[in-house]
Design a protein around this motif. Structure first.
Motif, mmCIF file in Angstrom:
data_model
loop_
_atom_site.group_PDB
_atom_site.id
_atom_site.type_symbol
_atom_site.label_atom_id
_atom_site.label_comp_id
_atom_site.label_asym_id
_atom_site.label_seq_id
_atom_site.Cartn_x
_atom_site.Cartn_y
_atom_site.Cartn_z
ATOM 1 N N ALA A 263 -4.847 5.832 -9.700
ATOM 2 C CA ALA A 263 -4.262 4.974 -10.736
ATOM 3 C C ALA A 263 -2.839 4.573 -10.379
ATOM 4 O O ALA A 263 -2.430 3.414 -10.538
ATOM 5 C CB ALA A 263 -4.276 5.692 -12.089
ATOM 6 N N GLY A 264 -2.046 5.547 -9.873
ATOM 7 C CA GLY A 264 -0.672 5.231 -9.478
ATOM 8 C C GLY A 264 -0.618 4.245 -8.339
ATOM 9 O O GLY A 264 0.229 3.347 -8.309
ATOM 10 N N PHE A 265 -1.539 4.405 -7.382
ATOM 11 C CA PHE A 265 -1.588 3.490 -6.252
ATOM 12 C C PHE A 265 -1.947 2.077 -6.709
ATOM 13 O O PHE A 265 -1.306 1.090 -6.321
ATOM 14 C CB PHE A 265 -2.614 3.997 -5.231
ATOM 15 C CG PHE A 265 -2.820 3.066 -4.072
ATOM 16 C CD1 PHE A 265 -1.854 2.945 -3.088
ATOM 17 C CD2 PHE A 265 -3.969 2.312 -3.956
ATOM 18 C CE1 PHE A 265 -2.030 2.087 -2.012
ATOM 19 C CE2 PHE A 265 -4.169 1.458 -2.890
ATOM 20 C CZ PHE A 265 -3.196 1.340 -1.914
ATOM 21 N N MET A 266 -2.987 1.947 -7.548
ATOM 22 C CA MET A 266 -3.402 0.638 -8.037
ATOM 23 C C MET A 266 -2.305 -0.014 -8.888
ATOM 24 O O MET A 266 -2.042 -1.212 -8.781
ATOM 25 C CB MET A 266 -4.689 0.771 -8.852
ATOM 26 C CG MET A 266 -5.915 1.150 -8.047
ATOM 27 S SD MET A 266 -6.290 -0.055 -6.756
ATOM 28 C CE MET A 266 -6.599 -1.518 -7.750
ATOM 29 N N ALA A 267 -1.692 0.796 -9.737
ATOM 30 C CA ALA A 267 -0.640 0.251 -10.590
ATOM 31 C C ALA A 267 0.543 -0.241 -9.762
ATOM 32 O O ALA A 267 1.162 -1.258 -10.084
ATOM 33 C CB ALA A 267 -0.183 1.311 -11.594
ATOM 34 N N GLU A 268 0.847 0.480 -8.685
ATOM 35 C CA GLU A 268 1.956 0.061 -7.817
ATOM 36 C C GLU A 268 1.639 -1.262 -7.117
ATOM 37 O O GLU A 268 2.506 -2.115 -6.947
ATOM 38 C CB GLU A 268 2.241 1.147 -6.783
ATOM 39 C CG GLU A 268 3.338 0.799 -5.794
ATOM 40 C CD GLU A 268 4.674 0.583 -6.453
ATOM 41 O OE1 GLU A 268 5.459 -0.231 -5.956
ATOM 42 O OE2 GLU A 268 4.931 1.228 -7.493
ATOM 43 N N ILE A 269 0.391 -1.441 -6.713
ATOM 44 C CA ILE A 269 -0.006 -2.701 -6.091
ATOM 45 C C ILE A 269 0.151 -3.850 -7.080
ATOM 46 O O ILE A 269 0.674 -4.917 -6.755
ATOM 47 C CB ILE A 269 -1.470 -2.628 -5.595
ATOM 48 C CG1 ILE A 269 -1.569 -1.665 -4.409
ATOM 49 C CG2 ILE A 269 -1.970 -4.004 -5.187
ATOM 50 C CD1 ILE A 269 -2.962 -1.476 -3.883
ATOM 51 N N VAL A 270 -0.297 -3.629 -8.312
ATOM 52 C CA VAL A 270 -0.198 -4.665 -9.343
ATOM 53 C C VAL A 270 1.261 -4.988 -9.638
ATOM 54 O O VAL A 270 1.662 -6.152 -9.688
ATOM 55 C CB VAL A 270 -0.924 -4.211 -10.627
ATOM 56 C CG1 VAL A 270 -0.694 -5.217 -11.746
ATOM 57 C CG2 VAL A 270 -2.408 -4.049 -10.365
ATOM 58 N N ALA A 271 2.080 -3.942 -9.845
ATOM 59 C CA ALA A 271 3.494 -4.167 -10.162
ATOM 60 C C ALA A 271 4.209 -4.867 -9.009
ATOM 61 O O ALA A 271 5.047 -5.741 -9.221
ATOM 62 C CB ALA A 271 4.176 -2.839 -10.483
ATOM 63 N N GLY A 272 3.870 -4.499 -7.757
ATOM 64 C CA GLY A 272 4.498 -5.137 -6.614
ATOM 65 C C GLY A 272 4.101 -6.591 -6.466
ATOM 66 O O GLY A 272 4.865 -7.405 -5.978
ATOM 67 N N SER A 273 2.892 -6.934 -6.912
ATOM 68 C CA SER A 273 2.410 -8.308 -6.772
ATOM 69 C C SER A 273 2.870 -9.196 -7.915
ATOM 70 O O SER A 273 3.182 -10.355 -7.717
ATOM 71 C CB SER A 273 0.873 -8.308 -6.706
ATOM 72 O OG SER A 273 0.367 -9.612 -6.704
ATOM 73 N N MET A 274 2.906 -8.648 -9.149
ATOM 74 C CA MET A 274 3.134 -9.478 -10.321
ATOM 75 C C MET A 274 4.478 -9.229 -10.993
ATOM 76 O O MET A 274 4.864 -9.966 -11.883
ATOM 77 C CB MET A 274 2.013 -9.238 -11.348
ATOM 78 C CG MET A 274 0.644 -9.660 -10.845
ATOM 79 S SD MET A 274 -0.701 -8.912 -11.810
ATOM 80 C CE MET A 274 -0.112 -9.109 -13.463
ATOM 81 N N GLY A 275 5.180 -8.168 -10.602
ATOM 82 C CA GLY A 275 6.446 -7.862 -11.247
ATOM 83 C C GLY A 275 6.274 -7.161 -12.582
ATOM 84 O O GLY A 275 7.245 -6.889 -13.268
#
Length: 506
Positions: A263-275
């Motif tokens: 979950a942390g990995f996926m959330a980091e990808i989303v936050a890095g892509s979308m802000g």
């Protein structure tokens, strides 16, 4: 005939000013002077002085009032004079006396008698723009002042401070400094002038700026975190023989620690892509795993305390923080987060069957918004929003929703401020700092209300986000943003629907 006036900016506080007249026109001139140079030495002479002028003397000790007719010696030791009398003949006489004393005069509403004009003034911190219509239409000058005041962003003063720091650090001759400053200001105008950009392009600029700041903070935090963690962790395990306890910790609650790494990995990808979107993804996954709502929000905010600290510090060092915006946002945001945490702690456990679908409906709504952004028509030129949201109310609502629902500050607060046409880099930086403050407050509130019994979730989210940050940052830089919006939106919607169905019908 063109305007032949030559504009200058006077250090009026080093000069002495004489105002003749004590009515409403004199009051207008006096307020204009004090609004721009409040410490100017002012002498006002008039046969009658209205109460509004007298009240200014109570606030400004540098104003001297004489309720009498003017004398020729009033021009002694005077540098400039403003005449605000209704008698045109008297105004002409005063002008002649002033010229005999080599004093420049402004005659209110009589351009042909003026040695200088008082222009309409636009102020944005250190930036000041004076507008002149060559005495033809003060009304037009006033309207232009209102237009410029609305158009020029409030963050301009921070831009000027940054430019001053950059200019002082540049080495080389004059031509080199001019070339470098031209490059920087050209980049700023292309990145930061929100009023000339379409809303979709503003979001793209926001994403780009966020990626850079977040990537730096994540890499720094990852390197430091990995070194400290493995060093301390190995030492503690060896000294206290904790291998058995660690195995139990990793396997408890149905191996949820590993799910939290994911979950942390996926959330980091989303936050890095979308802000934005870290809280939305984590909340959705935790609800799907039947984690109680208070533990969901407490875990996310505990983990985010570290990531938002790194992001906020990075934005501050990069000069992306509008301190005024932060001071307006965070007090009520903190109040909202405390109320949200207390509400969730009180009702979330005993009424989980009600609270859980409510939060899932909110994440469903956020998922639909994310999906909508993926298919938004970028060719449509939408007008810039003129109405400004009340920042205090926005901060309170954002803090409450973020604490109660486990996330939502980014989509609500950051998204709203961007749509209003504010400069993206300052919105993201200021919003991140405010988010850090409310995250700390929310985490502490949950600790006092439900205690600390979710470290396997917190540690999983933290390690999944921080230790994989360099990889996720590199991965997101290669993924198309539009497809990322679509995939994330669909995933959030499906998981939210599953949570709603399980809560209501199972």
């Amino acid at each position: 005939m063109s305007n032949a006036l030559y504009p200058i900016f006077l250090k009026l506080e080093n000069l002495s000013l004489l105002i003749i007249g004590g009515g409403k026109i004199a009051l207008e001139k006096l307020e204009s002077v004090l609004g721009n140079s409040p410490e100017t030495s002012i002498t006002l002479v008039a046969k009658e002085i209205i109460p509004e002028v007298r009240s200014l003397q109570n606030r400004f000790s540098n104003i001297t009032l004489y309720e009498r007719a003017y004398h020729d010696h009033d021009f002694d030791d005077t540098d400039l004079a403003i005449v605000a009398v209704n008698d045109i003949v008297l105004a002409g006489e005063i002008r002649e006396k002033a010229h005999q004393k080599n004093v420049l005069v402004n005659i209110a509403d009589k351009p042909e008698l003026c040695d200088f004009y008082l222009g309409s003034i636009v102020k944005k911190g250190s930036l000041k723009i004076a507008i002149s219509t060559n005495g033809k239409s003060p009304t037009i000058a006033k309207r232009l002042r209102e237009t410029f005041t609305e158009t020029i962003p409030d963050e301009m003063d921070h831009v000027l401070d940054n430019m001053q720091n950059i200019r002082q650090q540049l080495k080389g001759d004059f031509n080199y400094k001019v070339q470098e400053l031209n490059k920087i200001t050209t980049q700023y105008l292309s990145d930061g002038t929100a009023s000339t950009l379409k809303p979709d392009r503003e979001i793209e600029k926001l994403i780009h700026i966020t990626k850079i700041a977040q990537r730096r903070s994540n890499i720094y935090l990852a390197i430091i975190g990995i070194m400290l963690f493995f060093g301390i962790f190995g030492l503690v395990v060896y000294q206290f023989n904790l291998s058995g306890d660690i195995q139990y910790f990793l396997n408890k609650d149905g191996h949820i620690f590993y799910w939290m790494l994911f979950a942390g990995f996926m959330a980091e990808i989303v936050a890095g892509s979308m802000g934005m979107g870290y809280g939305v993804i984590c909340t959705t996954i935790l609800l799907l795993l039947n984690v109680p709502p208070p533990v969901v929000s407490a875990s996310i905010h505990s983990a985010e305390s570290f990531t938002t600290a790194a992001g906020g510090f990075s934005h501050y060092k990069l000069g992306n923080v509008n301190k005024k915006m932060v001071w307006v946002l965070f007090p009520l945001a903190i109040a909202g987060s405390i109320i949200g945490a207390l509400t969730l702690s009180h009702y979330g456990e005993h009424y989980a069957h009600i609270v859980k679908p409510i939060i899932a409906c909110y994440t469903l709504y956020l998922g639909l918004n994310i999906l909508k952004n993926a298919f938004k028509d970028k060719k449509r030129n939408q007008p810039r929003t003129k109405r400004r949201t009340n920042l205090r109310v926005l901060g309170f609502v954002g803090g409450f929703i973020d604490s109660f629902a486990g996330g939502g500050w980014g989509p609500l607060v950051t998204g709203t401020l961007i749509k209003e046409g504010r400069i993206p880099r300052y919105v993201v930086g200021s919003s991140t700092v405010a988010k850090f403050l409310l995250t700390i407050t929310s985490a502490v509130t949950f600790i006092f209300t439900i205690g600390i019994h979710h470290w396997n979730i917190v540690l999983g989210l933290l390690l999944g986000g921080v230790f994989t940050a360099p990889f996720s940052a590199m991965l997101t830089s290669k993924l198309p943003t539009k497809k990322m919006f679509a995939v994330v939106g669909v995933v959030v919607i499906l998981m939210s629907l599953v949570t709603i169905v399980k809560s209501l019908f199972l």
